[in-house]
Each structure stands twice: as C-alpha cells, then as structure tokens.
Design an enzyme around this catalytic site. Structure first.
Site, PDB file in Angstrom:
ATOM      1  N   HIS A 263      29.617  28.324 -34.785  1.00  0.00           N
ATOM      2  CA  HIS A 263      30.119  28.189 -36.101  1.00  0.00           C
ATOM      3  C   HIS A 263      31.507  27.725 -36.152  1.00  0.00           C
ATOM      4  CE1 HIS A 263      31.363  29.854 -39.896  1.00  0.00           C
ATOM      5  NE2 HIS A 263      30.107  30.014 -40.259  1.00  0.00           N
ATOM      6  N   ASP A 319      22.327  31.989 -40.218  1.00  0.00           N
ATOM      7  CA  ASP A 319      21.042  31.425 -40.507  1.00  0.00           C
ATOM      8  C   ASP A 319      20.047  31.524 -39.376  1.00  0.00           C
ATOM      9  OD1 ASP A 319      21.576  29.904 -42.778  1.00  0.00           O
ATOM     10  OD2 ASP A 319      22.898  28.701 -41.414  1.00  0.00           O
TER      11      ASP A 319
HETATM   12  C1  LIG Z   1      27.936  24.982 -37.095  1.00  0.00           C
HETATM   13  C2  LIG Z   1      28.318  23.888 -36.321  1.00  0.00           C
HETATM   14  C3  LIG Z   1      28.266  22.490 -37.027  1.00  0.00           C
HETATM   15  C4  LIG Z   1      29.721  24.106 -35.842  1.00  0.00           C
HETATM   16  O1  LIG Z   1      30.222  22.962 -35.216  1.00  0.00           O
HETATM   17  P1  LIG Z   1      31.847  22.685 -34.890  1.00  0.00           P
HETATM   18  O2  LIG Z   1      32.681  23.871 -35.248  1.00  0.00           O
HETATM   19  O3  LIG Z   1      32.404  21.220 -35.173  1.00  0.00           O
HETATM   20  O4  LIG Z   1      31.938  23.054 -33.335  1.00  0.00           O
HETATM   21  P2  LIG Z   1      31.444  21.771 -32.230  1.00  0.00           P
HETATM   22  O5  LIG Z   1      30.476  20.898 -32.342  1.00  0.00           O
HETATM   23  O6  LIG Z   1      32.982  21.271 -31.877  1.00  0.00           O
HETATM   24  O7  LIG Z   1      31.103  22.701 -31.107  1.00  0.00           O
HETATM   25  C5  LIG Z   1      32.008  23.027 -30.033  1.00  0.00           C
HETATM   26  C6  LIG Z   1      31.294  22.951 -28.688  1.00  0.00           C
HETATM   27  O8  LIG Z   1      30.113  23.944 -28.546  1.00  0.00           O
HETATM   28  C7  LIG Z   1      28.743  23.084 -28.597  1.00  0.00           C
HETATM   29  N1  LIG Z   1      27.837  23.672 -29.741  1.00  0.00           N
HETATM   30  C8  LIG Z   1      28.252  23.808 -30.923  1.00  0.00           C
HETATM   31  N2  LIG Z   1      26.979  24.468 -31.424  1.00  0.00           N
HETATM   32  C9  LIG Z   1      26.182  24.408 -30.654  1.00  0.00           C
HETATM   33  C10 LIG Z   1      24.705  24.461 -31.027  1.00  0.00           C
HETATM   34  N3  LIG Z   1      24.298  24.986 -31.963  1.00  0.00           N
HETATM   35  N4  LIG Z   1      23.902  24.015 -30.090  1.00  0.00           N
HETATM   36  C11 LIG Z   1      24.516  23.821 -28.633  1.00  0.00           C
HETATM   37  N5  LIG Z   1      25.771  23.460 -28.432  1.00  0.00           N
HETATM   38  C12 LIG Z   1      26.556  23.640 -29.317  1.00  0.00           C
HETATM   39  C13 LIG Z   1      29.161  21.506 -28.953  1.00  0.00           C
HETATM   40  O9  LIG Z   1      28.369  20.613 -28.321  1.00  0.00           O
HETATM   41  C14 LIG Z   1      30.742  21.599 -28.260  1.00  0.00           C
HETATM   42  O10 LIG Z   1      30.655  21.565 -26.780  1.00  0.00           O
HETATM   43  P3  LIG Z   1      31.787  20.540 -26.192  1.00  0.00           P
HETATM   44  O11 LIG Z   1      32.928  21.230 -26.455  1.00  0.00           O
HETATM   45  O12 LIG Z   1      31.380  20.679 -24.715  1.00  0.00           O
HETATM   46  O13 LIG Z   1      31.594  18.939 -26.825  1.00  0.00           O
HETATM   47  C15 LIG Z   1      27.589  23.647 -34.918  1.00  0.00           C
HETATM   48  O14 LIG Z   1      27.897  24.893 -34.325  1.00  0.00           O
HETATM   49  C16 LIG Z   1      26.077  23.466 -35.141  1.00  0.00           C
HETATM   50  O15 LIG Z   1      25.614  22.441 -35.265  1.00  0.00           O
HETATM   51  N6  LIG Z   1      25.350  24.487 -35.088  1.00  0.00           N
HETATM   52  C17 LIG Z   1      23.950  24.607 -35.513  1.00  0.00           C
HETATM   53  C18 LIG Z   1      23.849  24.480 -37.108  1.00  0.00           C
HETATM   54  C19 LIG Z   1      23.922  25.759 -37.580  1.00  0.00           C
HETATM   55  O16 LIG Z   1      23.319  26.701 -37.074  1.00  0.00           O
HETATM   56  N7  LIG Z   1      24.382  25.524 -38.898  1.00  0.00           N
HETATM   57  C20 LIG Z   1      24.670  26.724 -39.713  1.00  0.00           C
HETATM   58  C21 LIG Z   1      26.047  26.928 -39.641  1.00  0.00           C
HETATM   59  S1  LIG Z   1      26.388  28.617 -40.473  1.00  0.00           S
END
Ligand SMILES: CC(C)(COP(=O)(O)OP(=O)(O)OC[C@H]1O[C@@H](n2cnc3c(N)ncnc32)[C@H](O)[C@@H]1OP(=O)(O)O)[C@@H](O)C(=O)NCCC(=O)NCCS
Length: 383
Positions: A263, A319
């Site tokens: 998140h 979720d």
């Molecule tokens: C929600 C989300 C978009 C947040 O993304 P964000 O704040 O941009 O976080 P980042 O993508 O920068 O993640 C930071 C690190 O954690 C990792 N990470 C984040 N979410 C992850 C996940 N669901 N699975 C695996 N790795 C994950 C990223 O690859 C990144 O790794 P790195 O630093 O080695 O590159 C992301 O966690 C995600 O796509 N989750 C899955 C979808 C989901 O459940 N969405 C509902 C949100 S309520």
C-alpha cells in the site's frame, strides 16, 4: 529553449493535493479515522448511513437528522423505468463496473444537477447517488443473468436491502452486519486515486453524476479497486495451502506483484484488513465446510509474503480480505468492486463538497522532456 527546473514526483507520492478534514491515516501505526473517529469504533457501533452522514456533513447526525436522511434515501432508491430499459440494452458481457459508470453518468440527464452551487441540488444529488448505486449494481447483475430486477425493500436496512435486491432473500444478521461493515470500511480513504479524480472533476464545477462516473472509472483499475477480484483469482489459481510458497516464490522471481498486499500509505497491516479477517473467521466458522479453504490459503499467503517482503513493509491491504469475505457471502466476484464503489461514493461526495468550499481548478504543471523547433518533413521523405 530553457525549461524551468521542476522535480517530478511519480504518482504524486507524498504531495498533498488538498487540505482535508474527512479521513485520516497513520500508515506506520495502522490507524484510520473518519472525522476523527477510529473505523474500529464505527464498524462496531454505527452503520453505513450514519457514517455516510458523518463523512458528508461533518458530524454525527441526531436521531431526527438520521431518520430524515434514511427516509430520503429510501424514497430515492428505485430506478426510473427508462434507466432500467437502458440497462437492458447494455451488453451482457459488460463488467458491472461499466454498467455502474454508464448509468451514473446517464443519471445526470434524468436529474439535472448542473448548478452545483445550489444547496438543494447538492443535497438531492447526494441522496440519489447513495440511494441508487446499490439498485444499479443489483439490477445489472440480475439483468446480465436474465433475471428481472427487483424493487428495493425499504423495510430493510441499507445493507440488507442490497442483499435482498441481489438474491431475492433477506440476509441473516451476520451477513447483514458484514455487508454494512464492508460499506463503512470502503467509505473513505484520504487522497486515493478515485477520490483525487472526483476532486479534479469537481474542481471544474462539473455535476456530481459526472464526478461519480469519473471516480468509478478510476476505481475500476486492478491497482485500485480491482485488486480484490484479482486476489480471489490468485487464491483459486494457488488451489491449496501447500502450493502457496512455490507460487509466491515464482511470482517474486518474475518480479510480479502479489495482489492484495502492499500500500502506498500503510507500512503495516491495513486496519481494515484486520477487521475483515476477524469477520472472515466468524463467517467461515458459522458456515464451516464451505469456503474455509480459501481463508486457509490466504493466511498462508500472508505468512509467506511477510517472510519474503516484510523488510519492504508489504502487508495485506483491505482488498486481501474483502475478496475472501465477499466470496464467503456468495457475492459474485465481479460485484466486489461495484460494492466498493457503493461505499466509496460517500467519500467522493464528501470530498466534492469540501473541494467546492475553497475551490480552485486543478491544473498541475509538467516537466517537458520533448524536442523543440523540429522541421516538418514532407510525407514522401519520412521513413
Ligand atoms: C498498492 C501498490 C500499487 C502501492 O505501490 P507503491 O506505493 O507505488 O509501492 P511500490 O510499487 O513503490 O513498492 C515498493 C516496493 O515494494 C514492492 N511491492 C509493492 N507491492 C508489492 C506487491 N503487491 N507484490 C510484490 N512486491 C511489491 C515493489 O516491487 C517495490 O520493490 P522495490 O523497492 O524493490 O522496487 C502496490 O503495492 C501494488 O501494486 N499492490 C498490489 C495491488 C493491490 O493490492 N492494490 C490495492 C491497493 S488498496
């Protein structure tokens, strides 16, 4: 040509887009409050319509105020015949979010609300949107399966009526409570993508139906509301507790995201996920044999993800458990996100009103990285 030095922040992470007094998150401590009241308290003591009032009007309603709000909502929960007719002509394989977005947008033609500075226009469009979204979701599901939509049963609570319109039966008290909690937990969540979208569209003084249609579109993406559907697909694909570890390891090797975890704000377990996990246990205990396996797989996923990604502060978000709970209630997978929208509409509307109080149209800047003064090449000379 010199460009101004601008720093671009991808996803506007950490950039405040507005001042807001609606909801508050402490992502490190796992706190979520609506108008200062913890969600744990609201899910225990309140109900969705009272919480909607709190978010939209900024205070807990008196008995008289909540009675009027509920009566107004009940009165407007039916759909116009023409709207139902319109829905009958939408493709059966359309996603319920597409139905919801299209119908919300079309509502603006039936209930003109262009004068957004008029207090009455605002109130009645708020009432209509909260009242009609469940009817649209339930009706679209029935129509897509060849069944006639049902009229709302206003003797029931907001949550129970939705269940009734979907399945033509009254829910048991636990199901009703869980659905109501689900709506409360999805009602607002600070400046998320769909709320930002609602505020941007609201800042143009567009009408509330257009605002909600835009926010529904934003919510439909798998990185926002669509993740709960993806969680169920993932758990079904895994199939058994023993297959969790190899599945997660393979995903991470391929640098793929695990759905329902991680998140932007929470760096600990989402408080909404904790509440829903408790309800998931109650639900499966009362209904032992049926879907308990999914919860068992999910909890194993949570364990393995914690092991592998705990150092990145990746924990289950709302979720992760909402999909499991919805499935346990027998709700079709493609209705998960529309139900999220039925709750979140109150947050969108609260943000709309707040935006209008000190409105300035959103118009961010950009950092131009393209070319300048390029020649126009005649078509025959291009390759
Ligand atoms: C929600 C989300 C978009 C947040 O993304 P964000 O704040 O941009 O976080 P980042 O993508 O920068 O993640 C930071 C690190 O954690 C990792 N990470 C984040 N979410 C992850 C996940 N669901 N699975 C695996 N790795 C994950 C990223 O690859 C990144 O790794 P790195 O630093 O080695 O590159 C992301 O966690 C995600 O796509 N989750 C899955 C979808 C989901 O459940 N969405 C509902 C949100 S309520």
């Amino acid at each position: 040509m010199e460009e101004r030095e601008l720093e671009v922040v991808p996803g506007l992470a950490g950039i405040p887009a507005a001042e807001s007094a609606i909801s508050f998150i402490d992502g490190e401590k796992g706190i979520l409050e609506y108008r200062g009241i913890p969600v744990e308290v609201l899910t225990e003591k309140s109900n969705f319509l009272e919480v909607s009032y709190l978010l939209i009007f900024g205070k807990l309603p008196t008995q008289e105020e909540v009675n009027k709000f509920k009566t107004d909502i009940n009165f407007h929960s039916r759909l116009k015949l023409k709207i139902v007719r319109m829905m009958e002509h939408l493709p059966e394989n359309g996603h319920p979010m597409e139905y919801l977005q299209s119908v919300s947008s079309a509502m603006g033609m039936y209930y003109p609300a262009k004068n957004v500075l008029d207090t009455d226009v605002r109130y009645w469009s708020i009432v209509r949107l909260i009242a009609k979204l469940p009817t649209i979701v339930a009706s679209s599901n029935r129509l897509r399966h060849g069944d006639a939509p049902l009229q709302p049963n206003n003797d029931l609570s907001f949550a129970a009526n939705f269940y009734y319109m979907l399945f033509e039966r009254v829910p048991d008290p636990l199901t009703e409570k869980i659905l109501d909690v689900m709506l409360i937990l999805h009602a607002d969540h600070t400046m998320n993508a769909s709320t930002f979208s609602a505020r941007v569209v609201g800042s143009t003084l567009a009408d509330p139906y257009t605002i909600v249609a835009s926010a529904i579109g934003t919510l439909s993406g798998p990185l926002h509301g669509g993740a709960n559907e993806e969680v169920i697909h993932m758990l079904e694909e895994i199939g058994s507790k023993e297959d969790v570890r190899p599945y997660i390891e393979k995903k991470l090797e391929k640098k793929e995201k695990i759905m329902g975890v991680g998140h932007r704000i929470y760096k600990t377990k989402d408080p909404r996920a904790i509440i829903l996990q408790t309800f998931a246990h109650q639900l499966f205990e009362s209904n032992a044999s049926k879907k308990g396996k999914v919860l068992e797989i999910a909890e194993e996923v949570e364990k393995v993800v914690h092991e592998k990604l705990g150092h990145k502060k990746i924990y289950p978000n709302v979720d992760f458990y909402s999909g499991i709970v919805f499935q346990g209630l027998g709700i079709p997978t493609d209705l998960f996100t529309p139900i999220f929208a039925m709750g979140r509409v109150t947050g969108w509307l609260a943000h709309w009103l707040e935006q209008l109080k000190t409105n300035k149209i959103y118009r961010p800047d950009q950092k131009y990285i393209g070319l300048h003064n390029q020649p126009y090449i005649p078509i025959d000379d291009r390759n």
